[in-house]
Design an enzyme around this catalytic site. Structure first.
Site, short mmCIF file in Angstrom:
data_model
loop_
_atom_site.label_atom_id
_atom_site.label_comp_id
_atom_site.label_asym_id
_atom_site.label_seq_id
_atom_site.Cartn_x
_atom_site.Cartn_y
_atom_site.Cartn_z
N ARG A 293 0.63 -1.15 -0.07
CA ARG A 293 0.00 -0.05 -0.04
C ARG A 293 0.80 1.35 0.05
O ARG A 293 0.32 2.34 -0.20
CB ARG A 293 -0.86 -0.13 1.28
N GLU B 299 -9.88 -10.27 10.94
CA GLU B 299 -9.14 -9.30 10.16
C GLU B 299 -10.33 -8.44 9.55
O GLU B 299 -11.35 -8.99 9.29
CB GLU B 299 -8.21 -9.76 9.24
N ASN C 45 0.56 1.83 6.72
CA ASN C 45 0.51 1.40 5.73
C ASN C 45 0.45 1.91 4.45
O ASN C 45 0.68 1.46 3.27
CB ASN C 45 -0.83 0.28 5.89
N ASN D 24 -6.69 -4.49 16.85
CA ASN D 24 -5.48 -4.87 17.18
C ASN D 24 -4.24 -3.99 16.95
O ASN D 24 -4.27 -3.56 15.89
CB ASN D 24 -5.21 -6.27 16.61
N ASP E 106 5.93 -2.03 11.54
CA ASP E 106 5.56 -0.75 10.75
C ASP E 106 4.77 0.11 11.89
O ASP E 106 3.88 0.99 11.45
CB ASP E 106 4.53 -1.10 9.73
N TYR F 243 34.56 28.27 -3.72
CA TYR F 243 34.98 26.83 -3.61
C TYR F 243 36.09 26.53 -2.74
O TYR F 243 37.07 26.61 -3.37
CB TYR F 243 34.50 26.02 -4.89
N GLY G 243 2.57 -14.25 5.32
CA GLY G 243 1.71 -13.51 6.20
C GLY G 243 2.28 -13.43 7.72
O GLY G 243 3.46 -14.11 7.83
N LYS H 139 9.14 -1.46 3.36
CA LYS H 139 8.27 -0.34 4.18
C LYS H 139 9.21 0.03 5.41
O LYS H 139 9.29 1.19 5.59
CB LYS H 139 7.04 -1.09 4.48
N LYS I 83 34.05 21.71 1.12
CA LYS I 83 34.14 20.29 1.28
C LYS I 83 35.40 19.80 1.73
O LYS I 83 36.33 20.06 1.10
CB LYS I 83 33.50 19.56 -0.05
C1 UD1 Z 1 -1.83 -6.45 11.02
C2 UD1 Z 1 -2.54 -7.28 11.78
C3 UD1 Z 1 -3.76 -6.71 12.24
C4 UD1 Z 1 -3.50 -5.41 13.10
C5 UD1 Z 1 -2.14 -4.67 12.24
C6 UD1 Z 1 -1.91 -3.73 13.33
C7 UD1 Z 1 -2.26 -9.60 10.77
C8 UD1 Z 1 -2.95 -10.70 10.21
N1 UD1 Z 1 -3.03 -8.47 11.02
O1 UD1 Z 1 -2.38 -6.15 9.74
O2 UD1 Z 1 -4.79 -7.43 13.24
O3 UD1 Z 1 -4.54 -4.60 13.48
O4 UD1 Z 1 -1.36 -5.33 11.88
O5 UD1 Z 1 -0.97 -2.52 12.77
O6 UD1 Z 1 -1.30 -9.75 11.45
N2 UD1 Z 1 4.90 -9.15 7.67
C9 UD1 Z 1 6.07 -10.10 7.60
N3 UD1 Z 1 5.89 -11.18 6.65
C10 UD1 Z 1 4.66 -11.40 6.23
C11 UD1 Z 1 3.69 -10.55 6.33
C12 UD1 Z 1 3.79 -9.24 7.10
O7 UD1 Z 1 7.19 -9.72 8.15
O8 UD1 Z 1 4.64 -12.35 5.60
C13 UD1 Z 1 5.08 -8.05 8.49
C14 UD1 Z 1 5.08 -6.69 7.72
O9 UD1 Z 1 6.53 -6.27 7.21
C15 UD1 Z 1 4.53 -5.58 8.60
C16 UD1 Z 1 4.00 -6.68 9.86
O10 UD1 Z 1 4.25 -7.82 9.61
O11 UD1 Z 1 5.62 -4.77 9.28
C17 UD1 Z 1 2.40 -6.43 9.82
O12 UD1 Z 1 1.89 -6.71 8.24
P1 UD1 Z 1 0.95 -5.91 7.53
O13 UD1 Z 1 0.68 -6.60 6.07
O14 UD1 Z 1 0.98 -4.31 7.58
O15 UD1 Z 1 -0.31 -6.40 8.48
P2 UD1 Z 1 -1.71 -5.20 8.56
O16 UD1 Z 1 -2.56 -5.63 7.76
O17 UD1 Z 1 -1.45 -3.80 8.96
CA CA Z 2 0.38 -2.83 8.98
#
Ligand code: UD1
Ligand code: CA
Length: 457
Positions: free
Chosen positions: A18, A157, A232, A174, A107, A371, A81, A25, A356
């Protein structure tokens, strides 16, 4: 209660689709520092150095940005995930001999030490605890579902939320920060499934799995706490950056830094600004900059990794990176100080001067259009307008040395390597290719001839 040891696990492997950016990110910056920097900073007082980071997308760039942490990186080659990220890191977690894991989304840069301590301290005896917030807009956050006794029963979710099945939404969501007891969560890990709208393994499914096992699960409520928001999208990043900016500027004002027009002042988290310094907006002071008491930073300055001693005055509109401005020195307006520039005590750098890897000695002046690169200028020397150190021959860089009290006439080219001695003088318009000894005057320009002018009648 038996001894507990918490290892933190940062989930930072995602691409951040996103954000619409090719960059990972967690490397997107707020106030000049990558998002991940803030998460490490907040974790340090809570878990010390016990931090593992799950990386995947753009892992090499993340490693390069945080070389000190890189030996504790776990690679999630395919990002299936947040639950999958945890599965991938599990062995490494167990090896740390931790009893608990504090999992945090990478993030979440605004997170405070207080929030993390609250989670870590209050729930070491439980099996699973996580932070919840109730923001004005629940957006795409995972929804917290509670039973009629207000006990947490699941995190669902946003995409998967079904009003018929899960009941009316409460607004509680969450925050993506969890404390897991490894012993009881381990057996549940392999039961995560990807049968949901995203086709991903969700860490959040641990909640309903744990509840079904009769384990203790707690949602620690933080209310409408902006500091726990995840980032995000570009809009969310800007909102967070602004909140951080305000946090830093207000803290400095409270400590006694005089910041004029503070809404337009950006100060990075690593900058050290002492009480008694005075700063005018618009201004950016980023990186490992240091502004001492009684230093004056005028409006419209861009500053990175630079330091300013007491009593120095930086006037308006300068671009300053990696430079040192010593006591009582004056800079600008309109100067460019690049890495290695040192403006000595009471020295002056004026408009359209670039430096510099160059040092202006005590009280020396370069007031206009100059310079100075790879140069050493002695105390009290005067560098005339339009002086250029020719430091580069297309292959190599060479040094120019100018002695104390020397006077360089305007529009001089100093072809390095070259030395102009102490109290020496260079005539205006010279191209100096040979050393000028101490106390001598060097002139190197065509002789002037005057001839009769023919006027048309
Ligand atoms: C996630 C939570 C959501 C919560 C939100 C809070 C899940 C399924 N959902 O959603 O409940 O409200 O955070 O901000 O967890 N990442 C990995 N590997 C992956 C996927 C993601 O390391 O395979 C990391 C991403 O880099 C990120 C973090 O996990 O830093 C969260 O992932 P993101 O896709 O932003 O989850 P949300 O949709 O925000
Ligand atoms: Ca997130």
């Amino acid at each position: 209660m038996p001894d507990t040891k918490i290892t933190a696990l940062i989930l930072a492997a995602g691409k951040g689709t996103r954000m619409r950016s090719p960059r990972a990110k967690v490397l997107q910056t707020l106030l000049g520092e990558p998002m991940l920097h803030y998460v490490y900073e907040a974790l340090a007082p809570v878990v010390g150095g016990d931090v593992l980071t799950v990386v995947g997308h753009d892992a090499d760039a993340v490693r390069a940005a945080f070389p000190d942490m890189a030996d504790r990186f776990v690679v999630q080659a395919e990002q299936l995930g947040t639950g999958h990220a945890l599965q991938v890191a599990w062995d490494a977690l167990i090896k740390t001999s931790a009893t608990h894991c504090l999992v945090i989304n990478g993030d979440t840069p605004l997170v405070t030490v207080d929030a993390l301590n609250r989670l870590a301290a209050a729930h070491r005896s439980g099996d699973l605890a996580f932070m919840t917030i109730t923001p004005r807009d629940a957006g795409a956050f995972g929804r917290v579902v509670r039973d009629p006794e207000r006990r947490v029963s699941a995190i669902v979710e946003a995409k998967d939320y079904d009003l018929n099945r899960h009941g009316p939404v409460t607004g509680e969501v969450n925050a993506g920060i969890y404390l897991l007891k490894l012993e009881t969560m381990g057996p549940l890990l392999s039961r995560l499934s990807n049968e949901n709208k995203s086709g991903e393994y969700y860490i959040t499914d641990l909640v309903s799995l744990a509840v079904a096992e009769g384990l203790s699960v707690e949602g620690v409520q933080a209310g409408d706490d902006l500091s726990l928001m995840g980032i995000n999208s570009p809009r969310e990043l800007i909102t967070a950056e602004n909140a951080l900016r305000r946090r830093i500027v207000e803290r400095l004002i409270d400590r006694g830094v005089l910041i004029h027009n503070p809404d337009t002042v950006v100060i990075g988290p690593r900058a050290d600004v002492e009480p008694g310094a005075e700063i005018f907006g618009n201004c950016e002071i980023l990186g490992a900059s240091r502004v001492a008491a009684e230093a004056h930073i005028g409006a419209y300055n861009h500053i990175v990794d630079a330091s300013f001693a007491p009593g120095c005055v930086v006037r308006e509109f300068n671009h300053i990176e990696g430079a040192v401005v010593e006591e009582g020195a004056q800079v600008g307006p309109y100067s460019r100080l690049r890495p290695g520039a040192v403006v000595g005590k009471n020295a002056r750098v004026g408009n359209f001067v670039e430096m510099k890897k160059a040092r202006l000695g005590e009280g020396a002046k370069a007031s206009h259009l100059t310079y100075l690169g790879d140069a050493e200028v002695g105390a009290g020397a005067n560098i005339g307008a339009g002086t250029i150190t020719c430091n580069y021959d297309g292959k190599n860089k060479f040094t120019t040395t100018i002695g104390e009290g020397a006077f360089i006439g305007s529009n001089t080219a100093l072809v390095a390597p070259v030395t102009v001695g102490r109290d020496a003088l260079v005539g205006a318009g010279s191209t100096i290719t040979k050393d000028v000894p101490d106390g001598q005057a060097g002139i190197a320009r065509g002789k002037q001839v005057n001839i009769r002018r023919r006027l048309k009648k």
